[in-house]
Each structure stands twice: as structure tokens, then as C-alpha cells.
Design a protein around this motif. Sequence first.
Motif, mmCIF file in Angstrom:
data_model
loop_
_atom_site.group_PDB
_atom_site.id
_atom_site.type_symbol
_atom_site.label_atom_id
_atom_site.label_comp_id
_atom_site.label_asym_id
_atom_site.label_seq_id
_atom_site.Cartn_x
_atom_site.Cartn_y
_atom_site.Cartn_z
ATOM 1 N N GLN A 35 47.179 2.118 2.543
ATOM 2 C CA GLN A 35 48.310 1.498 1.864
ATOM 3 C C GLN A 35 47.876 0.793 0.586
ATOM 4 O O GLN A 35 48.602 0.789 -0.412
ATOM 5 C CB GLN A 35 49.001 0.501 2.809
ATOM 6 C CG GLN A 35 49.775 1.159 3.937
ATOM 7 C CD GLN A 35 50.320 0.153 4.935
ATOM 8 O OE1 GLN A 35 50.163 -1.053 4.774
ATOM 9 N NE2 GLN A 35 50.951 0.656 5.987
ATOM 10 N N LEU A 36 46.683 0.203 0.609
ATOM 11 C CA LEU A 36 46.161 -0.446 -0.596
ATOM 12 C C LEU A 36 45.929 0.586 -1.700
ATOM 13 O O LEU A 36 46.245 0.341 -2.872
ATOM 14 C CB LEU A 36 44.861 -1.181 -0.279
ATOM 15 C CG LEU A 36 44.173 -1.863 -1.475
ATOM 16 C CD1 LEU A 36 45.091 -2.904 -2.103
ATOM 17 C CD2 LEU A 36 42.842 -2.487 -1.043
ATOM 18 N N ALA A 37 45.393 1.742 -1.338
ATOM 19 C CA ALA A 37 45.179 2.801 -2.328
ATOM 20 C C ALA A 37 46.513 3.237 -2.937
ATOM 21 O O ALA A 37 46.607 3.473 -4.157
ATOM 22 C CB ALA A 37 44.475 3.993 -1.678
ATOM 23 N N TYR A 38 47.531 3.313 -2.104
ATOM 24 C CA TYR A 38 48.861 3.708 -2.588
ATOM 25 C C TYR A 38 49.456 2.646 -3.508
ATOM 26 O O TYR A 38 50.070 2.958 -4.532
ATOM 27 C CB TYR A 38 49.774 3.951 -1.384
ATOM 28 C CG TYR A 38 51.113 4.559 -1.720
ATOM 29 C CD1 TYR A 38 51.199 5.815 -2.302
ATOM 30 C CD2 TYR A 38 52.291 3.888 -1.414
ATOM 31 C CE1 TYR A 38 52.438 6.390 -2.584
ATOM 32 C CE2 TYR A 38 53.530 4.451 -1.692
ATOM 33 C CZ TYR A 38 53.590 5.701 -2.280
ATOM 34 O OH TYR A 38 54.807 6.268 -2.559
ATOM 35 N N ALA A 39 49.264 1.375 -3.153
ATOM 36 C CA ALA A 39 49.759 0.287 -4.002
ATOM 37 C C ALA A 39 49.060 0.301 -5.364
ATOM 38 O O ALA A 39 49.696 0.096 -6.407
ATOM 39 C CB ALA A 39 49.545 -1.057 -3.308
#
Length: 433
Positions: A49-53
Motif C-alpha cells: 500500500q505504501l508503494a501504491y501511495a
Amino acid sequence: MLIGRPFHGWRVAWAGFWVLFIVYGLQFSYGTFEGAISADTGWSTNWLQLAYALYILSYSAVSVWSGQLTDRIGPRQVIAVGALLLAAGYLVLSSAPSLMLVFIGLAVIAPLGMSSSWVPANATVVRWFTARRGLATGIVGSGGSAGGIVAPPIAAWLVSQFGWRTAIAAMAVVGGVFMAATAMLFVRDPESIGQYPDGRTPDPADRPLARSRVVSRPAGFVVEATRSSAPDAENPRTAWTASAAWRTSVFWRIFGMFALTFVVVFVPFAHGVQYARSLGFSLQWASGVISSVGVGGLVGRIVTGPLSDRIDRRRAVALALAVETLSFVGIAVADNLVLLYASAIAFGLSYGGSVAVFPALVADYFGRTHAGAIVGRFFATAGSCAAIGPYVAQLLLNATGGYGWTFTMAAVANACALGLAFTLPRPGLLPKR
């Protein structure tokens, strides 16, 4: 207008539709891939999710340069190169043996390609239209909603049949090739091929000249030294540069409007399914929340764009923000599927409508000449806020144990944006450049 040549503007608009269909189809399919990636590799969903953010934050920030490049070298080259970078980023993700390469592919390479889509496509289409600008930007924007509806089920089928790595690679290659081919339909502006905005025929007294040249004046003010090739309600002999627009209060009011609404715009996408599950609904019914948002978004873009051509565009934006505020209230208090689905559709309608009208509103105030740089600045600054909302929503969930505060604060943010919309003057009341 060149005799016998159809007006090219509608081809540009539909080319923009397909570009956004591809890029947002990939973006909204990530949720489908994420679970399979985590289950197969054991990587934490928090890291994914951090990579997506970071992906959202990065492509929004880089859009300031893609907008400037669109003005300088034209949209065709920018979008074609972006297609290659987007495909390359997702191919790195599909073959990543470690989280480090996930971040390189998704948060570094892919954003460079994604930044070459929304801003260049919209900045180009507003050059081709004045009277029917809202309809044209609505067509372009509806591509993103259509991609969000069609692509995730395809992604889910590919994952179930071939695994997540093959699914991502296949969608990246097909999408990249089609996006690069579509880029060939983009032309910078109608004057460059002897046509005029909206496909109209100019008065015989307005003879087109071979090429307009631009000379600089103080404070970012530019004047077209040769006579404009077509009459234009935006006063074509003058134009706002990005730096000049930056110094106006109207710029910052529009910035505030869209920063406030963008900061919460991805919360329903990122948390809608989990919220529905927390209310006790099955995964199948909970997934319908995202589909409802997608359907509403498609209708909102198609309807609000042309509506804004008929009524004051500020009223169209204000109407969309009012509905978005109410939709978040509805989501916050929902205790049954009917209200939840209805609120999700209303959110899609309003979000889709406001995003479709946004580039047209900016062009109404600041003109066509530097649309890429100006829209790029808006998207890079206000649009970057979109990466914050889902993460803050997760923190609020952890702190409160529910989503009540998240959706209530989202409603408040949109109500503040609505208040700013009411302060906008008519575009004709801006100081003449």
C-alpha cells in the motif's frame, strides 16, 4: 478551415478517452493484484500500500513537468514516451523478486508514464474547444471511469488463470502498445493544421497567418505579436503564463477547492470494500461499492461536462461539490446496502463531474496557450494531496476502530471546497492580460 478535412478535435478527445482508459484501468486494477502478490510472496500489504501511495504522489508531482513539456514539444511525443515508461514500470513490478524492485517499478518508473496521461490529454483537448469544452473534457475523463469498470474484472480473470505476474505483464504490454499508438492522434492545437476551435469557420476578415510568434513582457505577460488565426471569446491576442496565473488569487482559490476534494477522493476506492465488510456484508456485496462508484463516475463525466457548457461552469463545479459532500454524509451514516450503494453512486457522479470540468474551468480563466503548464501545476500540487487521504484514513481507523470520523471529515473537506467555489468571479472579470 481546410476544405474537405473533418474537424480533428473530436479525434483528439476520443484519443484522450482511450489514454485514460488504459492508465486508470491499470491503476484501479492494483487492488486486484495486491492480494495475490501478498499471498504468493508473503510481502506485507502495508508495504504494498505504501508503494501504491508513493505511486500516486509521484505521478501527481511529476505532472508539473509533463504539462510544460506538452506546451513545448507537443502531446504526441510526451504521451508516446509515457506509454513506454508506464509499461516498463509495470513489467518491473511483474518480475520483481524483492520489495525493492516493487518500489522501483511502481513508485519510480510507472509514475513517469502515468504523469504523461491526464495532464497532457486534458491540456490538449482544451486547446481544441471553447464553446464545447465541457463536453470534450467529459469525453476524455470518462475514459478513466470506463477503465476502472472494465479492467479490474479482466485483471481478476487473468490472475485466476495465469497468476499475478503474467496478468500484470500482459496488461502492461497491451496497454503500453495501444497507448503509444493512440498518441499518434494527438495534435497540439487546431491552428497547427489550419483548423479552428470547435471546428467553426472564422469570419473572412480573420485571415489565418502562417505562424503566431510570442514575445515576452514583464510579470509573465505574453502577447501574440501576429494576429490570431481565429476569433476566440478568451481574447486570443493575450495569454496567461503559468507564473502569472500562479500570482492570482483565483489560482489559489481553485487550488484550495481541488486540494480539499482530492485529499479524500481515493478514500472510497481504498477503503470502501473494507468499510462495507465492517458493516457485516459479504465480500461479494462489499465489492459492489467500488463498482457503484465507477458507474457513477462514468455518468458524472458524461453528464457534467456538456452541462457545464450550458450553464455557468462555476455552478456546475459547485453542484458537483455539493453532491459529493452529501455523498460522504450518506456513506458515514449508512447501515444498509441501499443507502451505501446510493451514496457510492452519488460520490462517483460528483467526483467524476468535478474532475471532468476542472481542466475546462482552468482554461476558462487562463486561456489555451499555456494550458499544459497551468493544469500541470494544479495537478502536481492539489493532486498530490490524493496520496494522503487513504493513509490518514487508515490511521483514523486504527485510532477510533471505525470509519465514522473518516467519512465525516471527508464531508467537511468537501463543504469547505464548496465554500471556495462560491467565491470565484466570472472568468471575464479577471484583469486583462
